[in-house]
Structures are given as structure tokens and as C-alpha cells.
Design an enzyme around this catalytic site. Structure first.
Site, mmCIF file in Angstrom:
data_model
loop_
_atom_site.group_PDB
_atom_site.id
_atom_site.type_symbol
_atom_site.label_atom_id
_atom_site.label_comp_id
_atom_site.label_asym_id
_atom_site.label_seq_id
_atom_site.Cartn_x
_atom_site.Cartn_y
_atom_site.Cartn_z
ATOM 1 N N LYS A 40 0.817 -1.211 0.000
ATOM 2 C CA LYS A 40 0.000 0.000 0.000
ATOM 3 C C LYS A 40 0.858 1.272 0.000
ATOM 4 C CE LYS A 40 -4.102 -2.093 0.612
ATOM 5 N NZ LYS A 40 -3.855 -3.518 0.806
HETATM 6 C C1 LIG Z 1 -4.590 -4.694 0.387
HETATM 7 C C2 LIG Z 1 -3.831 -5.968 0.347
HETATM 8 C C3 LIG Z 1 -4.117 -6.957 -0.613
HETATM 9 C C4 LIG Z 1 -5.256 -6.819 -1.591
HETATM 10 O O1 LIG Z 1 -5.044 -5.803 -2.542
HETATM 11 P P1 LIG Z 1 -6.295 -5.216 -3.362
HETATM 12 O O2 LIG Z 1 -5.736 -4.078 -4.137
HETATM 13 O O3 LIG Z 1 -7.289 -4.780 -2.339
HETATM 14 O O4 LIG Z 1 -6.809 -6.323 -4.213
HETATM 15 C C5 LIG Z 1 -3.313 -8.087 -0.633
HETATM 16 N N1 LIG Z 1 -2.303 -8.264 0.248
HETATM 17 C C6 LIG Z 1 -2.011 -7.334 1.186
HETATM 18 C C7 LIG Z 1 -0.899 -7.607 2.130
HETATM 19 C C8 LIG Z 1 -2.752 -6.158 1.272
HETATM 20 O O5 LIG Z 1 -2.446 -5.231 2.186
#
Ligand SMILES: *Cc1c(COP(=O)(O)O)cnc(C)c1O
Length: 470
Positions: free
Chosen positions: A112
Site C-alpha cells: 500500500k
Molecule cells: C490490500 C492488500 C491486498 C489486496 O489488494 P487489493 O488491491 O485490495 O486487491 C493483498 N495483500 C495485502 C498484504 C494487502 O495489504
């Protein structure tokens, strides 16, 4: 470059207005009116760029002059100098034809950060340039919260409120979010699931008077800027692998929840990057797996799993993909979304399903298999996978065709999810930044998952900002 809504009822707007609008005012999601096309020659010319240079090239297509070149370059530089490695998102080879793209070298140890460091600086830039008040409202399944707070804390004129599902995030995720001692930050732990939080914030964003009165801005992947920042690393990974292997195309396996990350991969493909299959890896919350296999999109029962950041039933960004599947027809998209709202499910035609399956494969990885994958890779390669990445690897093993080269996106550092790692009888040492969290006091309010209670909290938290409005 102009942006339009998947539901067709928003006048065309530019990039900065798209960032500020977040959720489209007609309830849809904003998408570029036309996807920029990158030629083979241009791709070749980009293949040796640094991460920051590449980010500038890709992002420029979409910003389209709204931010002057030197300021955009500075913004990108600032966003990635907080990463612990100069490559930003290094590619690691695990086996023949099988690579991992490490996306967890940012401040909060999850992917993120790649988008939220950028979006935080972008909001700060907009606040300075235009005097806009920026009050951020977001929902998190665990990682977005910490990452968004880290992206904006200490930046003048920005306040933030994050909703997370109480008791349904990992210990480290909770600590990262709630140990920030700053009055511009409000953590609401809601008695419900991520889907409840996401639904409530979408309802609040859809109340245009409330949204305007409190200057609410989005940091979830409903915000197109997040998707945009994430397309960069698909290009970057492709170029790294192409340096050591002769590839015609590359598959990606993506641990998926809200469909944001994998949608960024789809966008990269539509821009001209030679992407083969996009493999959707889910856990037991497998609405997307079922859709890709059967063409029916219908939430199932909620499960708490070892990969809590993917404990999502209704994937926000799915609507963006649906729009392209329906050949960019906003009426057809609205009709299917309406059907979903009234009947609780939607179904695509056989012809549409075949097109879905030409671009995507999917696998819902069960808990035991996730843990087995962590153990097995740790034993065979000494590489420690976090449980989300392990779902990506397990889905790769099921879905990838033998001779195809595949990159699995590693979305988090294993230290964030020691609950699962311990179950594999593996002992890990925390990085010092994570270890330090355990000694800090926590700041959070536990609230009901109710629209009214949350509005009330927002009114309190954001009021002081609106009263100093010019
Ligand atoms: C947010 C997240 C996901 C999923 O990603 P999306 O963009 O919501 O599909 C997968 N793994 C981790 C560790 C995350 O923080």
C-alpha cells in the site's frame, strides 16, 4: 487526458479533480476517457529507467501537464525516498521461471505504501497549490490504514480518519495504525467487517452535501491515483525479468481483495505491456475466484483467515473492470450494478465470461494450503513468504501454464503477520521499526458499524477544520 465515470453521469474532469472527487458523484468509479497506448519502441526506451524515472513517464500520461514537470518529478522523488531499498520494488528469483516482486520496502511494510506515499504527497501538493481543505476518510482491512496515516501525518492542512474492523486485523497492523500520537489522526475500530466499513464510507461519500461540508477525500483504491501509482511496478517488474530472460509475455499472480492491485495490472496490459495471464489469488473469501470460473458475482459467507488484508467480499474496483468488459458502456455498467444492488448478484454472458478467462485465471487458496506453502518455501528456498504472498504463490502453482514465466506480487513483509508464521513453527525476528511499536500507547475509539455513529465521529474530528475555512 480527461476522466469519466463508469456510470456515465459525471462531466469530464481533469486529473486533480479526479483525485479530489474520489468516488464519482454518480456512485460509479472514475476512469480515464481513453487509455494511453505505449508503443513497442517506447517500451524499449523505458526499459532501463530507474523506478522514479519510470514512474514519472507512466504517471505523466495521466497527469497530462496539470502538474509541472519539475514539481511532479520532485513529488515522485519524495514519495520513494522513504523506501528502504533504492530499487523501490526489487524483483527476486525464487525458482526457474518464477519470480517475486517485493512491494513491502516502504514505511509500513506492505505494498500500500507504493501508492499511498505518492497520494499523501499529492494531497499535500494540492492543499498547498489550491488551498483545498483535505479531510481524508478511509476504510481498511488492515494495511491501507497504517500506510495512509504514514503517508499524510505531519503534513500541513491534512486530517485523516480510518475505519478498521475491530479485532479482525493482525496485531502489528493494529499497532501501526493506532500508535500514532497526532491529533490530526482518528482511528475508529468498528464492530463489524471491512465490508461494513467500505459500505459505510461509500454511503457517506455518496451524500454529496456531507462530503462537501466536511471536504471529505478518499484514499481507498476507489481513488484512481492509487491504481495509477501501482501500474508502475508491473512495468518495472517486466523490464527486470526481461533483462535476464527472453520473454514474449509475462504472467502475474496477485494476492487480491478489493481488485485494486490486479486492476492496475490489467491497466498496464491495456496500455501495451505484454502481460499474459493475470492470476487472481484469493483466500476463502473467494467471490472473485467464483466469478472468474463461473461468471456469477455474488458475495458468500465472510471468513476470518490467515491473510486478513484479503478478507473482502465486495471488491470495489471490480466495477472498473466490469466497465471495460462491457466495452466501456456506462448504461450497461449501471444496469449490472443496479441488478447487483437489488438482487445481490450479477451474471455475465458466456461470451463475456470467455473474455474474462482470456485475461484472468483464479484460485481461492484455503488456510491449510496457505500455511503449507509458507513452510514448504521456507524449507526449500529459505525465503519467508507472508500469508498473502503465499496465497499468490499457491495460486501460481495451480494456474500457471508450465513454460510461462510468472511474477508473484509480494504484498507484505512476513513480520506483519506473525500469527500465521508462528503456526508454521517458524521463528522470525522483527525489523526494529516493528519491534518498537510494542512499547507505545494506542489511540483508538471502538464504535458500532453504523452510519450515524460514524458521521457523528467525523463531525467532531473534522469540525475544527471547517470552522477555519476561508
Ligand atoms: C490490500 C492488500 C491486498 C489486496 O489488494 P487489493 O488491491 O485490495 O486487491 C493483498 N495483500 C495485502 C498484504 C494487502 O495489504
Amino acid at each position: 487526458m480527461k476522466y469519466i465515470s463508469t456510470r456515465g453521469k459525471v462531466n469530464k474532469i481533469g486529473f486533480i479533480d479526479t483525485v479530489l472527487m474520489g468516488l464519482a458523484t454518480d456512485g460509479g468509479l472514475l476512469v480515464p476517457e481513453k487509455i494511453p497506448q505505449i508503443s513497442k519502441d517506447k517500451l524499449d526506451a523505458m526499459s532501463n529507467l530507474s523506478y522514479q524515472e519510470l514512474a514519472y513517464e507512466i504517471i505523466s500520461y495521466y497527469v497530462d501537464g496539470e502538474i509541472p514537470e519539475n514539481e511532479l518529478k520532485e513529488l515522485i522523488k519524495k514519495s520513494y525516498e522513504t523506501f528502504r531499498t533504492p530499487e523501490v520494488t526489487p524483483v527476486v528469483k525464487l525458482k526457474e521461471n518464477m519470480y517475486v516482486l517485493e512491494l513491502f520496502h516502504g514505511p509500513t511494510f506492505a505494498f500500500k505504501d507504493v501508492a499511498l506515499q505518492f497520494l499523501g504527497n499529492l494531497y499535500s501538493y494540492i492543499a498547498k497549490k489550491t488551498g483545498e481543505t483535505i479531510n481524508i476518510l478511509g476504510a481498511t482491512s488492515g494495511d491501507t490504514g497504517a500506510s495512509a496515516i504514514e503517508g499524510v501525518r505531519g503534513k500541513e492542512g491534512i486530517r485523516i480518519c480510518i475505519l478498521h474492523p475491530h479485532g479482525k486485523v493482525s496485531k502489528v497492523q493494529e499497532l501501526q495504525m493506532t500508535t500514532v500520537d497526532d491529533e490530526s489522526v482518528l482511528n475508529l475500530a468498528i464492530k463489524g467487517t471491512f465490508d461494513d466499513g467500505q459500505r459505510i464510507i461509500k454511503e457517506i461519500f455518496a451524500d454529496l452535501d456531507f462530503k462537501a461540508q466536511y471536504h471529505l477525500r478518499a484514499i481507498n483504491s476507489i481513488n484512481f491515483a492509487r491504481i495509477l501509482a501501482q501500474t508502475v511496478y508491473y512495468f518495472y517488474a517486466y523490464f527486470q525479468v526481461a533483462k535476464e530472460k527472453d520473454i514474449k509475455s509475462l504472467n502475474f499472480s496477485v494476492p487480491t481483495g478489493n481488485f485494486g492491485d490486479i486492476f492496475a495490472g490489467y491497466l498496464a496490459k491495456r496500455m501495451g505491456l505484454p502481460v499474459g495471464k493475470l492470476i487472481v489469488a484469493t483466500n476463502e473469501n473467494n467471490i472473485l475466484e467464483r466469478f472468474i470460473k463461473d461468471g456469477v458475482y455474488q458475495p458468500g459467507e465472510f471468513h476470518s483467515t490467515y491473510s486478513p488484508s484479503m478478507d473482502i467480499q465486495v471488491a470495489s474496483n471490480f466495477e472498473r473492470y466490469l466497465y471495460y468488459l462491457l466495452k466501456e458502456d456506462p448504461s450497461a455498467t449501471s444496469a449490472l450494478m443496479d441488478q447487483f444492488k437489488s438482487e445481490g448478484k450479477m451474471t455475465v454472458t458466456v461470451e463475456q465470461l470467455l473474455r474474462v478467462q482470456a485475461d484472468f485465471a483464479a484460485e481461492g487458496v484455503q488456510g491449510e494450503e496457505c500455511l503449507k506453502t509458507i513452510s514448504q518455501y521456507h524449507k526449500e528456498t529459505q525465503y519467508l513468504l507472508d500469508p498473502h504472498t503465499a496465497c499468490g504463490i499457491a495460486a501460481y502453482e495451480t494456474c500457471n501454464e508450465q513454460d510461462q514465466v510468472c511474477v508473484t506480487l509480494s504484498t507484505a513483509h512476513p513480520a506483519k503477520f506473525n500469527e500465521a508464521i508462528q503456526l508454521c513453527d517458524i521463528e522470525q525476528t522483527y525489523p526494529e521499526q516493528i519491534q518498537a511499536l510494542f512499547d507505545k500507547p494506542q489511540y483508538l475509539e471502538v464504535v458500532e458499524a453504523s452510519n450515524e455513529d460514524i458521521r457523528h465521529q467525523l463531525e467532531k474530528h473534522f469540525r475544527s477544520t471547517s470552522s477555519v475555512e476561508k
